[in-house]
Design an enzyme around this catalytic site. Structure first.
Site, PDB file in Angstrom:
ATOM      1  N   ASP A   6       0.933  -1.254   0.042  1.00 46.28           N
ATOM      2  CA  ASP A   6       0.010  -0.264  -0.089  1.00 46.28           C
ATOM      3  C   ASP A   6       0.899   1.431  -0.027  1.00 46.28           C
ATOM      4  O   ASP A   6       1.589   1.396   0.969  1.00 46.28           O
ATOM      5  CB  ASP A   6      -0.972  -0.080   1.245  1.00 46.28           C
ATOM      6  N   ASP A  48     -13.687  -4.486  -3.390  1.00 47.11           N
ATOM      7  CA  ASP A  48     -13.376  -4.750  -1.906  1.00 47.11           C
ATOM      8  C   ASP A  48     -15.062  -5.004  -1.311  1.00 47.11           C
ATOM      9  O   ASP A  48     -16.019  -4.582  -1.543  1.00 47.11           O
ATOM     10  CB  ASP A  48     -13.325  -3.141  -1.305  1.00 47.11           C
TER      11      ASP A  48
END
Lengths: 255, 197
Positions: free
Chosen positions: A11, A130
């Site tokens: 990330d 997600d």
């Protein structure tokens, strides 16, 4: 036959690698290129870079670090975060990314998938999803990069995966949000359900904590790759050890 | 030794360029055949669709140039597929430098489409110069939905539902279905072999 892929996910925020728990409380874990190089050397099969704040901010990833990574590593990598147009995608692919992953912009404008697949080919278009349980069903979330902006989308996960594939994505990364960062194991049930409707490669994300979790997700959900972040960044699992273990357990991995 | 890396304008050539840099191999980016004077070998990289890539090559006069050129040529991924006579992807006629046709990978029970990931190099010709110091069973990174079935030009193959040509060769013309620029140490070895064969 194909090897199962082990994929560290980095990330990225402001040019650094960070990691949060359940999408919050990000801590700095290191320099992008340094970590990318380390993982490639340790035997990672692929890398994913998520610019976690790009979707929420409404801007796109900075290609500068994409070419820095491409210059240094000799395994494939995927770039995600706020890619909204053919130009955004082209900048990243031409900087050396092998694939781009789209998530929120595809939910807002599903035609973007068709456009990107036509322009660059399905093989480099990844659908990031997600997903978590809401009202008793697996549903898709948006804007997960910024807690203040999180909102519930009403699409059902399985429907969205089917639609994405019909529109031309060449791979799906399913991030099971309820499991993210807690290291309790992958969401086998959800991944197996998605596997049943997913005719492209499927990558599991969210929940890796022990080597056994990788074995389970490959054997029980039959995913093509397993993605993880914190266990690799923090050295809880070493990629070489993990692959040796999976090989001993009878799974096909690239040594 | 200088490698001419062909830029069709529709493919990502950065990865290949960086791989040549990492391997310390001298190279220049070339857009049309008139720019290849200083090159002693050529790489045709390829990402994208066969039809669009052929249209770009035609515009620049590459098909004619390849027919009369005798320098070593390496096609990568789509670049390898274009070496054949025809591609089922868009039903287009391709360069015709190697006999054979490119077909869609069959949809096989239990296998996903496209073929994406690390696959082992199976049966291969031990005298193939691109495979010097590469062992049987080593892994390379593949990403493709169409393939060249195993034929007379196949010198290495991979198994994915069908027997897939992984490396092909016909005289000075060769191609890799996988991406050597993204295949770790094995890929770097193959690129270095190309530079010295």
């Amino acid at each position: 036959m194909l090897a199962k892929r082990i994929i560290p996910c980095l990330d990225v925020r402001d040019g650094r690698v960070v990691k949060g728990v359940k999408f919050r409380d990000h801590e700095d874990v290191g320099d992008i290129v340094k970590l990318a190089r380390r993982y490639a050397r340790e035997g990672a099969d692929e890398l994913v870079f998520y610019d976690i704040a790009a979707s929420a901010r409404g801007d796109t990833v900075e290609p500068e670090w994409v070419s820095r990574v491409a210059r240094e590593i000799d395994i494939p990598f995927c770039v995600a975060g706020g890619i909204r147009s053919v130009e955004d995608a082209r900048a990243r692919l031409f900087a050396g990314a092998d694939k781009i992953s789209i998530n929120t912009p595809a939910l807002e404008n599903p035609d973007l998938i068709d456009t990107l697949a036509r322009e660059f080919g399905s093989q480099c278009i990844v659908l990031g999803v997600d997903s978590r349980i809401i009202d008793g069903a697996w549903r898709v979330h948006q804007f997960t990069g910024d807690p203040d902006k999180t909102l519930t989308d009403h699409r059902k996960t399985l429907d969205w995966v089917r639609e994405g594939i019909e529109r031309g994505v060449g791979e799906v990364v399913l991030n099971c949000m309820d499991m993210d960062g807690v290291r309790d194991g992958y969401d086998i049930e959800q991944l197996a359900a998605v596997r049943a409707v997913c005719s492209t490669p499927l990558i599991a994300s969210g929940g890796a904590g022990r080597k056994e979790h990788f074995k389970s997700v490959f054997e029980l959900a039959n995913v093509d790759g397993a993605l993880a972040a914190s266990v690799f960044h923090k050295g809880v699992i070493e990629i070489g050890d993990l692959k040796a273990y999976l090989g001993d357990e009878g799974l096909r991995v690239r040594p | 030794m200088t490698i001419g890396l062909i830029d069709t304008g529709c493919a990502n050539i950065a990865s290949v360029r960086f791989a040549l840099e990492r391997a310390g191999l001298d190279h220049v980016v070339v857009r049309d055949p008139s720019e290849t004077g200083d090159c002693d070998r050529l790489i045709l990289p390829g990402v994208g669709a066969a039809g669009a890539a052929m249209a770009r090559l035609d515009e620049r006069g590459w098909p004619e140039a390849f027919r009369t050129d005798d320098r070593p040529l390496l096609g990568i991924c789509l670049g390898m597929q274009l070496l054949f006579e025809h591609s089922a992807e868009g039903d287009v006629d391709t360069l015709g430098l190697i006999p054979g046709r490119v077909e869609k990978l069959p949809l096989t029970e239990g296998l996903v489409w496209p073929h994406m990931g690390w696959n082992a190099l199976q049966a291969f010709a031990s005298d193939e110069p691109l495979l010097r110091h590469v062992s049987l069973g080593e892994y390379a990174y593949f990403v493709h939905g169409f393939y060249a079935p195993v034929g007379p030009a196949t010198v290495a193959q991979a198994d994915y539902g069908a027997e897939v040509s992984a490396i092909v060769r016909s005289g000075h013309i060769a191609g890799c279905q996988f991406h050597p620029e993204r295949s770790g140490r094995v890929g770097a070895r193959i690129l270095s072999n190309f530079a010295s064969c």
